[in-house]
Design a protein around this motif. Structure first.
Motif, PDB file in Angstrom:
ATOM      1  N   ASP A 181       0.862  -1.199   0.030  1.00  0.00           N
ATOM      2  CA  ASP A 181      -0.105   0.024   0.028  1.00  0.00           C
ATOM      3  C   ASP A 181       0.826   1.243   0.010  1.00  0.00           C
ATOM      4  O   ASP A 181       1.901   1.392   0.604  1.00  0.00           O
ATOM      5  N   ALA A 182       0.591   2.261  -0.823  1.00  0.00           N
ATOM      6  CA  ALA A 182       1.556   3.411  -1.137  1.00  0.00           C
ATOM      7  C   ALA A 182       1.540   4.134   0.408  1.00  0.00           C
ATOM      8  O   ALA A 182       2.531   4.742   0.464  1.00  0.00           O
ATOM      9  N   GLU A 183       0.344   4.239   1.098  1.00  0.00           N
ATOM     10  CA  GLU A 183       0.422   5.159   2.273  1.00  0.00           C
ATOM     11  C   GLU A 183       1.194   4.405   3.376  1.00  0.00           C
ATOM     12  O   GLU A 183       1.941   4.835   4.042  1.00  0.00           O
ATOM     13  N   LEU A 184       1.392   3.267   3.325  1.00  0.00           N
ATOM     14  CA  LEU A 184       2.226   2.255   4.239  1.00  0.00           C
ATOM     15  C   LEU A 184       3.588   2.461   3.853  1.00  0.00           C
ATOM     16  O   LEU A 184       4.379   2.695   4.673  1.00  0.00           O
ATOM     17  N   SER A 185       4.099   2.712   2.620  1.00  0.00           N
ATOM     18  CA  SER A 185       5.272   2.890   2.250  1.00  0.00           C
ATOM     19  C   SER A 185       5.695   4.325   2.680  1.00  0.00           C
ATOM     20  O   SER A 185       6.908   4.430   3.150  1.00  0.00           O
ATOM     21  N   ASP A 214      17.378   6.319  -4.380  1.00  0.00           N
ATOM     22  CA  ASP A 214      17.421   7.991  -4.345  1.00  0.00           C
ATOM     23  C   ASP A 214      16.130   8.382  -5.233  1.00  0.00           C
ATOM     24  O   ASP A 214      15.952   9.434  -5.521  1.00  0.00           O
ATOM     25  N   ALA A 215      15.266   7.292  -5.564  1.00  0.00           N
ATOM     26  CA  ALA A 215      14.246   7.780  -6.390  1.00  0.00           C
ATOM     27  C   ALA A 215      12.913   6.774  -6.162  1.00  0.00           C
ATOM     28  O   ALA A 215      12.446   6.269  -6.995  1.00  0.00           O
ATOM     29  N   ILE A 216      12.565   6.903  -4.933  1.00  0.00           N
ATOM     30  CA  ILE A 216      11.500   5.985  -4.183  1.00  0.00           C
ATOM     31  C   ILE A 216      10.290   6.605  -5.005  1.00  0.00           C
ATOM     32  O   ILE A 216       9.849   7.630  -4.334  1.00  0.00           O
ATOM     33  N   SER A 217       9.319   5.813  -5.247  1.00  0.00           N
ATOM     34  CA  SER A 217       7.968   6.129  -5.750  1.00  0.00           C
ATOM     35  C   SER A 217       7.013   5.312  -5.322  1.00  0.00           C
ATOM     36  O   SER A 217       6.762   4.017  -5.529  1.00  0.00           O
ATOM     37  N   ALA A 218       6.187   5.585  -4.169  1.00  0.00           N
ATOM     38  CA  ALA A 218       5.363   4.957  -3.462  1.00  0.00           C
ATOM     39  C   ALA A 218       4.055   4.384  -4.294  1.00  0.00           C
ATOM     40  O   ALA A 218       3.786   5.329  -5.115  1.00  0.00           O
ATOM     41  N   GLY A 219       3.743   3.179  -4.304  1.00  0.00           N
ATOM     42  CA  GLY A 219       2.661   2.955  -5.181  1.00  0.00           C
ATOM     43  C   GLY A 219       3.346   2.165  -6.532  1.00  0.00           C
ATOM     44  O   GLY A 219       2.397   1.539  -6.998  1.00  0.00           O
ATOM     45  N   LEU A 278       7.014   0.922 -13.121  1.00  0.00           N
ATOM     46  CA  LEU A 278       5.892  -0.056 -13.388  1.00  0.00           C
ATOM     47  C   LEU A 278       5.063  -0.009 -12.187  1.00  0.00           C
ATOM     48  O   LEU A 278       5.177  -0.018 -11.030  1.00  0.00           O
ATOM     49  N   THR A 279       3.674  -0.031 -12.731  1.00  0.00           N
ATOM     50  CA  THR A 279       2.691  -0.130 -11.633  1.00  0.00           C
ATOM     51  C   THR A 279       1.838  -1.338 -11.955  1.00  0.00           C
ATOM     52  O   THR A 279       1.458  -1.765 -13.145  1.00  0.00           O
ATOM     53  N   LEU A 280       1.865  -2.329 -10.998  1.00  0.00           N
ATOM     54  CA  LEU A 280       1.064  -3.616 -11.129  1.00  0.00           C
ATOM     55  C   LEU A 280      -0.405  -3.481 -11.031  1.00  0.00           C
ATOM     56  O   LEU A 280      -0.919  -2.809  -9.999  1.00  0.00           O
ATOM     57  N   LYS A 281      -1.303  -4.217 -11.815  1.00  0.00           N
ATOM     58  CA  LYS A 281      -2.643  -4.110 -11.699  1.00  0.00           C
ATOM     59  C   LYS A 281      -3.379  -5.500 -11.372  1.00  0.00           C
ATOM     60  O   LYS A 281      -4.677  -5.420 -11.563  1.00  0.00           O
ATOM     61  N   GLY A 282      -2.691  -6.479 -11.121  1.00  0.00           N
ATOM     62  CA  GLY A 282      -3.095  -7.768 -11.018  1.00  0.00           C
ATOM     63  C   GLY A 282      -2.811  -8.950 -12.017  1.00  0.00           C
ATOM     64  O   GLY A 282      -2.039  -8.518 -12.640  1.00  0.00           O
ATOM     65  N   ARG A 283      -3.254  -9.883 -11.647  1.00  0.00           N
ATOM     66  CA  ARG A 283      -2.950 -11.301 -12.521  1.00  0.00           C
ATOM     67  C   ARG A 283      -3.956 -11.512 -13.429  1.00  0.00           C
ATOM     68  O   ARG A 283      -5.288 -11.064 -13.370  1.00  0.00           O
ATOM     69  N   ILE A 284      -3.507 -11.585 -14.713  1.00  0.00           N
ATOM     70  CA  ILE A 284      -4.732 -12.088 -15.669  1.00  0.00           C
ATOM     71  C   ILE A 284      -5.342 -13.239 -15.327  1.00  0.00           C
ATOM     72  O   ILE A 284      -6.596 -12.866 -15.642  1.00  0.00           O
ATOM     73  N   TRP A 301      -9.266  -4.012  -5.234  1.00  0.00           N
ATOM     74  CA  TRP A 301     -10.250  -3.895  -4.151  1.00  0.00           C
ATOM     75  C   TRP A 301      -9.388  -4.876  -2.970  1.00  0.00           C
ATOM     76  O   TRP A 301      -9.420  -4.223  -1.885  1.00  0.00           O
ATOM     77  N   GLU A 302      -8.679  -5.822  -3.528  1.00  0.00           N
ATOM     78  CA  GLU A 302      -8.190  -6.811  -2.474  1.00  0.00           C
ATOM     79  C   GLU A 302      -7.155  -6.091  -1.806  1.00  0.00           C
ATOM     80  O   GLU A 302      -6.892  -6.223  -0.736  1.00  0.00           O
ATOM     81  N   GLY A 303      -6.220  -5.388  -2.532  1.00  0.00           N
ATOM     82  CA  GLY A 303      -5.062  -4.675  -1.595  1.00  0.00           C
ATOM     83  C   GLY A 303      -5.542  -3.439  -0.857  1.00  0.00           C
ATOM     84  O   GLY A 303      -5.064  -3.324   0.244  1.00  0.00           O
ATOM     85  N   TYR A 304      -6.704  -2.712  -1.224  1.00  0.00           N
ATOM     86  CA  TYR A 304      -7.423  -1.861  -0.175  1.00  0.00           C
ATOM     87  C   TYR A 304      -7.881  -2.382   0.854  1.00  0.00           C
ATOM     88  O   TYR A 304      -7.593  -2.232   2.078  1.00  0.00           O
ATOM     89  N   VAL A 305      -8.509  -3.639   0.838  1.00  0.00           N
ATOM     90  CA  VAL A 305      -9.177  -4.255   2.002  1.00  0.00           C
ATOM     91  C   VAL A 305      -7.883  -4.922   3.048  1.00  0.00           C
ATOM     92  O   VAL A 305      -7.823  -4.794   4.227  1.00  0.00           O
TER      93      VAL A 305
END
Length: 434
Positions: A181-185, A214-219, A278-284, A301-305
């Protein structure tokens, strides 16, 4: 050929991946060159993944090649007590570990009647993390004076103690195996413990992409490793080619659709931004098509919960159904601690079954608490992507029970097969209520 490593089998039967000496050596040279500030002589780490896992093996080789000390622990539960002795300079973790650290800190503050103070400290850490990321992109960016003052106060109250808890020498946390989760990062960045999120597979000899120190991007899971190329197919699948990509599967039949033009089909959905991150969106294979023809990617949705510390895993269901449902697997340790904090002594049915099945939990207080997390997740999504009904479950989430992988990823196929009757009842009850 160096070794045959079997995939974890989260969505299908395990496959034997043929890993070459060149794959390992390529990763040692390229990853070591990209992370000189992390894997360095004089540094040390702790490996608690089994050595049959390609990440553990690759990590060990990278560390040894760069003069680092490694401690091996066979039981992940021994890691936190050992950190004060081992004092690692970096640590590879799964997101669940970070969630538990955050939840434990909140519980400790609540016991000292500092719950509201901790909430402010947590919000300040996230805010500080955002400014730290902005500073990476533009060194002229500085946090406002008020934020700097709050951060200094909370550092003395909480942050420094959490850094001491993990040994006091930790420069970076490396997170993989599941979405972070980006906020946790951002929270951990604000504590002074930056999290470098990465992504890789057995077939890519572990790291394929990663955020740079030196270039962390949460999410996001960062940019391709040196010596690696990533592109997105027309259907949104992540394709990979490079030094870490394996030679193929042991069974010839498994290779039939594994490669296109030299690029390996990862089976993951993703997007590349303008900076190549790269941002991942789930498994095909996890994509759900409802009876109305809507195509849904459940991972969002699963990640949020799963961001709720009481939740070990969330699984969206609804293939061929008129609407979406959710199976929410509780974390027994976190639920027990929550019940103690809330003064609840009569949680009914909170016993992990020993027959390999999942049991449904009907406690109204838990349903209400988790319901808030489900509602919050739904609020972030389009109506067609929202879960209309859900159940709470308890199950033996051990590797021995065949429910999770060594990195604690849920074996979705095995779980949904065992929970088939629960899914059927979920929709049957909803129909009867309608």
């Amino acid at each position: 050929m160096a070794t045959i490593v079997y995939t974890s089998g989260t969505t299908a039967a395990p496959k034997g991946a043929l890993i070459t000496h060149g794959n390992f050596v390529g990763q040692v040279l390229n990853v070591g060159a990209a992370y000189t500030g992390v894997v360095r002589e004089g540094g040390n780490t702790v490996i608690f993944l089994p050595m049959a896992h390609v990440l553990a093996r690759g990590l060990q080789l990278i560390c040894l090649a760069n003069g680092m000390r490694i401690a091996h622990l066979s039981d992940p539960r021994d890691v936190v007590p050992a950190l004060g002795v081992l004092k690692p300079t970096f640590l590879v973790v799964v997101p669940r570990v970070l969630q538990k650290i955050q939840a434990s800190a909140a519980a400790a503050a609540a016991r000292k009647h500092l719950g509201r103070v901790w909430v402010a400290a947590q919000q300040t850490a996230v805010e500080w993390g955002r400014f730290a990321e902005a500073h990476d992109a533009d060194p002229s960016v500085r946090a406002p004076l008020g934020l700097r003052a709050r951060h200094a106060v909370f550092d003395r109250l909480f942050y420094a103690r959490l850094r001491a808890l993990v040994g006091g020498r930790l420069d970076y946390l490396l997170s993989g195996a599941a979405a972070l989760d980006a906020e946790l990062s951002l929270f951990f960045r604000g504590l002074g413990l930056p999290v470098i999120e990465g992504y890789g597979l057995t077939e890519t000899t572990a790291p394929l992409t990663g955020n740079m120190p030196d270039a962390i991007s949460a999410g996001t899971v960062g940019v391709p490793m040196p010596g690696t190329s990533v592109r997105i197919s027309d259907r949104g699948e992540v394709l990979a080619r490079g030094v870490g990509v394996f030679a193929g599967y042991r069974r010839p039949a498994d290779n039939q659709d594994a490669f296109t033009d030299g690029y390996f089909h990862t089976g993951d959905l993703g997007e590349l931004d303008e900076l190549g991150r790269l941002t991942l969106k789930g498994r095909i294979k996890d994509v759900i098509v409802t009876v109305g023809g809507k195509t849904i990617t459940p991972a969002i949705w699963e990640g949020y919960v799963e961001g709720d510390p009481l939740v070990a895993h969330a699984v969206m269901v609804g293939e061929g159904k008129p609407y979406l449902g959710g199976l929410v697997l509780l974390d027994p340790e976190s639920v027990t601690a929550w019940a103690e904090r809330e003064g609840i002594n009569d949680l009914a049915g909170l016993r992990i079954p020993d027959d390999g099945c999942a049991v449904q939990i009907e406690d109204a207080r838990l349903l209400s608490t988790i319901g808030k997390a489900v509602s919050a997740a739904n609020a972030k999504l389009a109506r067609s992507e929202q879960v209309r009904t859900f159940v709470l479950l308890l199950a033996d989430l051990s590797e021995a029970n065949g429910m999770v992988t060594p990195t604690m990823k849920l074996k979705r196929t095995a779980f949904t097969e065992r929970a088939r009757h629960i899914v059927e009842n979920l929709y049957a009850e909803s129909r009867s209520q309608a």
